[in-house]
Motif scaffolding. Structure first.
Motif, mmCIF file in Angstrom:
data_model
loop_
_atom_site.group_PDB
_atom_site.id
_atom_site.type_symbol
_atom_site.label_atom_id
_atom_site.label_comp_id
_atom_site.label_asym_id
_atom_site.label_seq_id
_atom_site.Cartn_x
_atom_site.Cartn_y
_atom_site.Cartn_z
ATOM 1 N N UNK A 118 71.063 46.126 -4.667
ATOM 2 C CA UNK A 118 71.244 46.230 -6.115
ATOM 3 C C UNK A 118 69.976 46.785 -6.735
ATOM 4 N N UNK A 119 70.110 47.898 -7.478
ATOM 5 C CA UNK A 119 69.014 48.438 -8.284
ATOM 6 C C UNK A 119 69.213 47.926 -9.697
ATOM 7 N N UNK A 120 68.169 47.348 -10.272
ATOM 8 C CA UNK A 120 68.304 46.762 -11.605
ATOM 9 C C UNK A 120 67.093 47.141 -12.448
ATOM 10 N N UNK A 121 67.348 47.583 -13.690
ATOM 11 C CA UNK A 121 66.254 47.891 -14.604
ATOM 12 C C UNK A 121 65.409 46.643 -14.833
ATOM 13 N N UNK A 122 64.093 46.783 -14.678
ATOM 14 C CA UNK A 122 63.216 45.616 -14.819
ATOM 15 C C UNK A 122 63.254 45.057 -16.233
ATOM 16 N N UNK A 123 63.425 45.936 -17.216
ATOM 17 C CA UNK A 123 63.479 45.486 -18.612
ATOM 18 C C UNK A 123 64.906 45.376 -19.104
ATOM 19 N N UNK A 124 65.874 45.323 -18.186
ATOM 20 C CA UNK A 124 67.272 45.452 -18.559
ATOM 21 C C UNK A 124 67.942 44.178 -19.013
ATOM 22 N N UNK A 125 69.207 44.323 -19.314
ATOM 23 C CA UNK A 125 70.051 43.228 -19.767
ATOM 24 C C UNK A 125 71.393 43.768 -20.187
ATOM 25 N N UNK A 126 72.353 42.868 -20.359
ATOM 26 C CA UNK A 126 73.672 43.277 -20.840
ATOM 27 C C UNK A 126 74.454 44.143 -19.871
ATOM 28 N N UNK A 127 74.076 44.115 -18.584
ATOM 29 C CA UNK A 127 74.801 44.890 -17.600
ATOM 30 C C UNK A 127 74.413 46.346 -17.522
ATOM 31 N N UNK A 128 73.484 46.785 -18.364
ATOM 32 C CA UNK A 128 73.062 48.182 -18.358
ATOM 33 C C UNK A 128 71.877 48.370 -17.408
ATOM 34 N N UNK A 129 71.776 49.565 -16.819
ATOM 35 C CA UNK A 129 70.689 49.840 -15.905
ATOM 36 C C UNK A 129 70.837 49.109 -14.586
ATOM 37 N N UNK A 130 72.062 49.058 -14.052
ATOM 38 C CA UNK A 130 72.316 48.396 -12.767
ATOM 39 C C UNK A 130 73.192 49.296 -11.906
ATOM 40 N N UNK A 131 72.875 49.376 -10.622
ATOM 41 C CA UNK A 131 73.679 50.147 -9.683
ATOM 42 C C UNK A 131 73.754 49.413 -8.343
ATOM 43 N N UNK A 132 74.938 49.326 -7.773
ATOM 44 C CA UNK A 132 75.115 48.807 -6.420
ATOM 45 C C UNK A 132 75.117 49.996 -5.474
ATOM 46 N N UNK A 133 74.288 49.918 -4.425
ATOM 47 C CA UNK A 133 74.192 51.002 -3.454
ATOM 48 C C UNK A 133 74.719 50.489 -2.118
ATOM 49 N N UNK A 134 75.727 51.153 -1.592
ATOM 50 C CA UNK A 134 76.377 50.701 -0.367
ATOM 51 C C UNK A 134 75.685 51.186 0.901
ATOM 52 N N UNK A 135 75.032 52.377 0.827
ATOM 53 C CA UNK A 135 74.382 52.917 2.022
ATOM 54 C C UNK A 135 73.153 53.717 1.615
ATOM 55 N N UNK A 136 72.245 53.903 2.594
ATOM 56 C CA UNK A 136 70.928 54.485 2.327
ATOM 57 C C UNK A 136 71.013 55.877 1.707
ATOM 58 N N UNK A 137 71.954 56.691 2.174
ATOM 59 C CA UNK A 137 72.011 58.072 1.674
ATOM 60 C C UNK A 137 72.440 58.165 0.217
ATOM 61 N N UNK A 138 72.979 57.084 -0.340
ATOM 62 C CA UNK A 138 73.376 57.091 -1.759
ATOM 63 C C UNK A 138 72.264 56.583 -2.684
ATOM 64 N N UNK A 139 71.157 56.130 -2.101
ATOM 65 C CA UNK A 139 70.146 55.438 -2.896
ATOM 66 C C UNK A 139 69.495 56.343 -3.941
ATOM 67 N N UNK A 140 69.068 57.543 -3.545
ATOM 68 C CA UNK A 140 68.308 58.414 -4.450
ATOM 69 C C UNK A 140 69.094 58.747 -5.714
#
Length: 669
Positions: free
Chosen positions: A156-178
């Protein structure tokens, strides 16, 4: 207690704060943008000050203008609501420097808990369990990729200053990370002004359970029990309930103690929420991990009010004015069960795409507003108001309370069934599907419930084609009867001295063209036929309940009390089974129109073009990402509907576009 406060927010929460202030005899000052000049929250307050343009950055995020408004009106304190400036430590500091009380925690607590990475480091030192992850300050993209690879996927990538569900991404595999990292950082910088992120192991089958805490300036701190917010879409809450199903007294005490310890670690004052991810291992039980602390009042605070009998906004005002907490931990009790449903302007069947438009019809069940009740509706809009692209898509919050969870569930479904919204798409029927799903009814909860139950939640037609067609025809006939005069030639009932009169009706129902035939029989009966459906149509007008047409409708073995509204060619149908709409086509009005206009890709709603992933001349495959739009603080990807070649880009990144605007031309084979 304060004599006058300024509410630095809009919509439902501004109206909510104003209601408690009025009950306590505290005068209120509203602030408003260009788009909100005639909004409900402006009328709900004693005074109002215009602070700028429609976009939040030109108004509700301009804290210097808000402080000027507070000074000019003599407000002693500012309530930030939630969202906007509610978790902005610079704003809290500016209020203090201006001699104005900030109805919330001290700036130091906001700063300590507002940055997700730093707050997790604090919790680690305090011994609170954390999900494995990277919370460091080095934001080099290659390092972040290595950390994600080390932690393992899904991550899970999450914005450090985030909230409300914004700035979040689930990454299933390494090649999708960037690609996920770049998208997350763009959304984070636009929503929070910082693109710093943290990386965590994505806990599978997690529940989202949060603890409501409250502290005062005398050093007291209590927890007002938990809320389960596991039902989410796009990392944003859909349904919230209290108490959490399956919660044991021992686990509640452990989580409550951890939440209070977290609050005391930053000298917390006011209302706050400590959020936990709760793992449900196969062997049973629950394990909790600190996720974040929201240093403000939560959207879902009414469910806590329902089970405790308290007014949390009143507590906020009393604590901010220097009073001690009204109750101590041993005085707090749980009474019954409460559930909140967020009613949003969106299209669940189209990936929850936010919707805009006018509330042409806005009907609600019998309810209380901004105070405890069996059925409560908190909103910041009225019939005739517009849901604009500038702000959050939430229309209202529906809160129900019962002696048991089963009773609360029944009340929630009954209340949702009574909601009437015409003019824009909403999630009301989707909420009914969730409430009646096996998983939610049996409290088989986790944050993936919507995905797990998708077959029962999306593209559902509970009303059905026969009832929809019958209702549309009956509504037309009732409207014609209302226009009849004593003159027999004004009647359109098809009477003739011999033979049977047949009328044709053309419809479009859920994308399917339908031709219905209505036969006027000699005995006065009506025979309705379309497709393989045929039967006697009978109906009686019922006394009106607000606007619209109400009828007792009988057709095809069904009998329903139906309410309809027609706007242009769209007939909106509501009954106990659900709601739907059918298009009654006026053939003459559409004469000469072309049926197809291919090769276009249009904006699904008003917003800003963030980027294009293609150039003119590029060959693309069906489903390939072509462009990214931002609307209502969320990013939306525009994908190719078919294989083809990009002929032309019609806008540039940064351009504002209207709904339906053609973004690019695609040549298809």
């Amino acid at each position: 207690m304060f004599h006058k406060i300024l509410i630095a927010n809009r919509g439902e929460i501004a109206c909510r704060v104003a209601a408690t202030a009025r009950r306590l005899g505290v005068r209120t000052v509203a602030v408003y943008s260009d788009a909100d000049a005639h909004a409900k929250h402006v009328a709900a307050c004693d005074e109002a000050v215009h602070i700028g343009g429609s976009a939040p950055k030109d108004s509700y995020l301009r804290w210097e203008r808000i402080i000027e408004a507070a000074k000019a009106t003599g407000a002693q304190a500012i309530h930030p609501g939630y969202g906007f400036l509610s978790e902005n430590d610079a704003f809290a500091n500016a209020c203090a420097e201006a001699g104005i009380a900030f109805i919330g925690p001290p700036a130091s607590a906001i700063l300590a808990m507002g940055l997700k990475a730093e707050s997790k480091q604090l919790m680690e030192k305090a011994g609170v369990p954390l999900v494995p992850g990277y919370h460091g300050s080095d934001q080099d993209s290659a390092l972040l990729q290595r950390e994600a690879d080390r932690i393992g996927y899904p991550a899970l990538i999450k914005a450090s200053a985030g909230g409300g569900g914004k700035g979040m991404r689930i990454v299933e595999k390494s090649e999708d990370f960037a690609a996920a990292l770049a998208s997350c950082q763009r959304e984070a910088i636009n929503s929070f002004g910082s693109d710093a992120v943290l990386i965590e192991k994505y806990v599978q089958r997690p529940r989202h359970i949060e603890i409501q805490v409250f502290g005062d300036t005398q050093g007291n701190c209590v927890y007002l029990f938990e809320r389960d917010c596991s039902v989410q879409r796009r990392h944003q809450k859909v349904l919230e309930e209290a108490p959490a199903p399956g919660m044991t007294p021992e686990l509640r005490a452990q989580m409550g103690a951890a939440a209070v310890a977290a609050a005391k670690a930053v000298n917390y004052v006011g209302a706050g929420t400590v959020e936990f991810i709760v793992e449900q291992p196969p062997e049973g039980g629950m394990r909790f991990f600190f996720m974040e602390m929201n240093t403000r009042l939560q959207v879902e605070h009414p469910v806590t009010e329902a089970i405790t009998g308290l007014d949390l906004v009143e507590w906020q005002l009393r604590v901010a004015s220097g009073e001690p907490l009204p109750l101590q931990q041993q005085d707090l009790r749980i009474h019954g069960h409460a559930i909140e449903a967020r009613i949003c302007a969106e299209t669940p069947d189209n990936n929850f795409l936010p919707a805009t438009g006018t509330l042409a019809v806005y009907g609600k069940p019998a309810h209380t507003q901004f105070e405890r009740g069996t059925v409560r509706v908190d909103d910041g809009v009225r019939e005739g108001d517009t849901i604009s692209p500038f702000y959050d898509s939430m229309v209202a919050k529906l809160i129900v309370h019962g002696a048991t969870r089963e009773e609360a569930l029944a009340r929630l479904d009954a209340a949702l069934a009574e909601i009437r919204i015409v003019g824009l798409s909403t999630n009301v029927q989707f909420l009914r599907h969730v409430v009646n799903s096996r998983a939610f009814a049996q409290a088989d909860l986790d944050t993936a419930l919507i995905q797990r139950e998708s077959a029962a939640l999306f593209h559902q037609d509970k009303v059905g084609r026969p009832l929809a067609v019958a209702a549309a025809v009956a509504q037309t006939l009732l409207a014609e009867r209302a226009q009849e005069r004593a003159d027999p030639f004004s009647r359109r009932d098809g009477w003739r001295p011999h033979g049977i009169t047949v009328r044709r009706f053309d419809f479009d129902y859920l994308g399917e063209a339908l031709q219905a035939r209505l036969s006027y029989l000699h005995d006065g009966a009506l025979q309705l036929a379309f497709g393989d459906v045929s039967g006697v149509l009978a109906f009686d007008a019922l006394p009106p309940d607000g606007s619209g047409t109400r009828m007792d409708l009988r057709f095809n073995g069904q009998r329903q009390t139906v309410q309809t509204w027609q706007i242009d060619e769209n007939v909106h149908i509501f009954c106990a089974l659900g709601a739907t709409q059918i298009v009654e086509i006026d053939a003459l009005a559409h004469a000469g129109e072309t049926a197809h206009e291919g090769g276009r890709l249009t904006a699904p709603m008003p917003g800003k073009v963030v980027s294009f992933a293609v150039q003119a001349g590029d060959a693309v495959k069906k489903g390939q990402a072509l462009a990214v739009m931002e609307a209502m603080k969320m990013e939306h990807t525009i994908a190719a509907p078919a294989d083809g070649t990009v002929a032309e880009l019609l806008y540039a990144p940064g351009d504002q576009v209207n709904e339906g605007a053609e973004l690019l031309k695609l040549s298809t084979a």
